[in-house]
Structures are given as C-alpha cells and as structure tokens.
Scaffold this active site. Structure first.
Site, PDB file in Angstrom:
ATOM      1  N   HIS A  98       4.926  -0.048   0.022  1.00 24.60           N
ATOM      2  CA  HIS A  98       5.659  -0.867   0.887  1.00 24.60           C
ATOM      3  C   HIS A  98       4.706  -1.949   1.265  1.00 24.60           C
ATOM      4  CE1 HIS A  98       4.065   2.487   2.847  1.00 24.60           C
ATOM      5  NE2 HIS A  98       3.980   1.818   4.083  1.00 24.60           N
ATOM      6  N   ARG A 111       7.638  -8.760  15.506  1.00 22.60           N
ATOM      7  CA  ARG A 111       8.109  -7.697  15.279  1.00 22.60           C
ATOM      8  C   ARG A 111       7.453  -6.499  15.540  1.00 22.60           C
ATOM      9  NH1 ARG A 111       7.373  -4.002  10.662  1.00 22.60           N
ATOM     10  NH2 ARG A 111       9.106  -3.173  10.197  1.00 22.60           N
ATOM     11  N   ASP A 121       0.870   5.215   1.732  1.00 22.76           N
ATOM     12  CA  ASP A 121       0.430   5.946   2.923  1.00 22.76           C
ATOM     13  C   ASP A 121      -0.453   7.239   2.329  1.00 22.76           C
ATOM     14  OD1 ASP A 121       1.225   3.986   4.634  1.00 22.76           O
ATOM     15  OD2 ASP A 121       2.874   5.181   5.062  1.00 22.76           O
ATOM     16  N   HIS A 151       0.966  -1.267   0.057  1.00 25.75           N
ATOM     17  CA  HIS A 151       0.082   0.033  -0.087  1.00 25.75           C
ATOM     18  C   HIS A 151       0.911   1.298  -0.050  1.00 25.75           C
ATOM     19  CE1 HIS A 151       1.105  -0.666   4.163  1.00 25.75           C
ATOM     20  NE2 HIS A 151       1.016   0.458   4.466  1.00 25.75           N
TER      21      HIS A 151
END
Length: 329
Positions: free
Chosen positions: A254, A264, A199, A197
């Site tokens: 990304h 993570r 941002d 996607h």
C-alpha cells in the site's frame, strides 16, 4: 519538505472491491479469512471503538502537528519519535511528518512525550485509551480469524499481540496539503506522501480523517484508491501473518498519495509480537514440512532486517525457502 514526483500509475476504480466486515455478525469469521486471502486488506464496521475517543485523539494529534517545527523536533528520534520527510535511514522520503511511539501499555514505559504538548494529560490519556480500545478490537479480529481458519486454541494469534512484552507501535501521520500534487499543474504527476510498502508486523489497524490518499495494490499489480471513512477502521495483513499462514494470507502492498487541497491525518496501530517471538508457518496449517514456504526467524531478526531495507523492498524474500512452489512463482 522532500518530494518524490515520479509518474505514478493511475489507479483502477475499485471501491466496491474492498471487503467490509461487520464485527457484530457472528459469521464474520468466514468473510475475514476470505478478505485476508484475496486482498490482505479489509474495512471493519460496528467495531466498538468510541467515536468520541477517536475524535479527541484526532483533535490532539492535529494540535501536536500544528506546533512550531522547533518544538516538534525536540522529540525527534529514530526509530521512535518525531520525523519529517525522511522515512527510515535508507533514502525513502515523502510528503509527511509523523510521531512514532511505543504502544505496549504493559511495558511500564509510557508511549508519549508529554513535555511537548500544550495539554499533556489530555493527549496522553487519549493515546492510552485509544491504544487500549484498538488493541482489544485487534484481538477480537484475530480471534475471529483463528475461528475461521479452524485453529485451536482461539487465542493463538491474539496472545502474540496482547502479552506483556509485545512490540507494538502507534504511528500518527500528518500529510499537509501539497500544491505540487495538483496534476493539472504538475505534468500529470502525483506526489508520494508515503511510498509503497508492506507492514512487517502481524496486522496493522488504520484510521484516518476524511481526506483521500490511501491506495492498495492488487494481485495483478494495479492500484485502487481506498475511499476515506473516518467512522471505520482498515486492517492490513502484515508480513509476519503471511508467514504464519504459510502464504495463504497476503501482506498487502500500500501507499499514500499527497492531496493538493486538504491535509490528511492518520493513526496506525502496528500489532507486533515480542522481540523473541519465533515466526514460522503454523504447523496446523500445513500437512508436512516440505510445504513450508518460509524459514523460521524471530521478530527481532525480521524487524532489524526491515530497518536495513528500502520501503519498496520485498523484505520476506531472504526468508523464503527454496521450494518448488517458490521457484515456480
């Protein structure tokens, strides 16, 4: 937890490609502009954000995600609140859980859910101090960018994310270890932690622990992995900044791949303008109206359009003007 396990393109080995910007360098404004033009992505060092503050917030974040699911879901909501697996309301899923909060410290409505936390004061204070510090760093970066572009006044961009009515968001992500992401036992497939996607905001500021997973998409369509660096911050150009620079800066696509062995944790500050802010190419960056690639829209209009789209959609497409340049592209 829901999983997407379709084949994922093998990323190039491109670690050295990622621009590193030293904020203590008075001439970094030129490197920032080039990074935004070439990649829409860069790493910032000597940023001035306290390592101790970051460590405290990471510890509190881990504690939050370690709570029983029954407690975390007490603050489940949309768009703000706790979420698990489902990303938005349009069918996107990932190997992730998250907490999404209002990050406008000037609004008078705190960004936290202290009733959920074992030590709400510590978590709340860490979030507020972190947001304050990261917002300052973000404004410094944006002001260096305006310097590099030759825009006056210097706060043309930074004021959009620091005014009282800004619509900024803080997102805490937790990607648990995913056994299915082991390629040796999963037919060579990766598992998507968070789908590809861009941002929508002006700029995004990412910090994570030392677990890999983040990838960015290059202009040729290939993916490169971003080596983790828990001491630095990574910046993404957002859709709104792409529009304001009339396409000179690129809103980077990304994604995050799940890790088979380690969890993570990431913290993302999405620097957005007020809901009524009009987004359009800056007149100082174009010579005439015919060069304008995008129609004007308010941040509220664009934000609402993103809620009605899938992650991977080109959400700016409907706002593109039918110019000769766009038709050629």
């Amino acid at each position: 937890m829901a999983v997407l396990s379709k084949p994922v393109a093998v990323p190039k080995s491109g670690f050295s490609l990622i621009p590193v910007i030293d904020m203590s360098d008075p001439e970094s404004k030129h490197a920032l502009v080039k990074a935004c033009e070439d990649f829409g992505f860069f790493k910032v060092i000597n940023h001035g954000v306290s390592a101790e503050l970051v460590s405290v917030l990471e510890h509190e974040t881990v504690d939050f995600f370690s709570l029983p699911k029954s407690e975390k879901t007490q603050v489940a909501g949309y768009p703000l609140g706790y979420g698990n697996s489902k990303i938005g309301r349009n069918g996107d899923v990932g190997w992730v859980e998250y907490l999404l909060m209002n990050a406008n410290l000037d609004s008078g409505s705190g960004p936290l859910f202290p009733s959920l936390l074992k030590s709400p004061g510590t978590f709340r204070n860490a979030l507020e101090e972190y947001t304050t510090s990261v917002r300052k760093m973000t404004c410094d970066v944006l002001e260096k960018i305006t310097d590099g572009l030759g825009i006056k006044p210097r706060n043309t961009l930074s004021k959009l994310v620091s005014d009282q009515n800004t619509d900024s968001i803080l997102r805490l992500n937790h990607y648990p270890p995913c056994p299915l992401s082991n390629k040796k036992t999963n037919g060579g497939k990766n598992v998507i932690g968070f789908g590809e996607h861009t941002d929508p905001q002006i700029i995004s500021v990412l910090r994570s622990n030392n677990t890999s997973g983040l990838q960015i998409n290059l202009n040729d369509g290939s993916w490169i992995s971003v080596p983790p660096d828990h001491t630095s911050f990574f910046f993404n150009v957002g859709d709104s900044l792409q529009v304001m620079t009339n396409g000179r800066f690129k809103s980077v696509r990304h994604r995050v791949l799940a890790n088979c062995k380690k969890s993570r944790v990431s913290m993302i500050y999405f620097a957005g303008p007020s809901l009524t802010q009009r987004i359009a190419p800056l007149t100082c960056l174009i010579d005439n109206e015919d060069e304008r690639l995008y129609e004007e829209f308010t941040w509220s209009e664009y934000k609402n359009s993103t809620y009605n789209s899938r992650l991977s959609d080109n959400r700016l497409q409907q706002f593109e003007r039918k110019t000769k340049k766009n038709l050629l592209n």
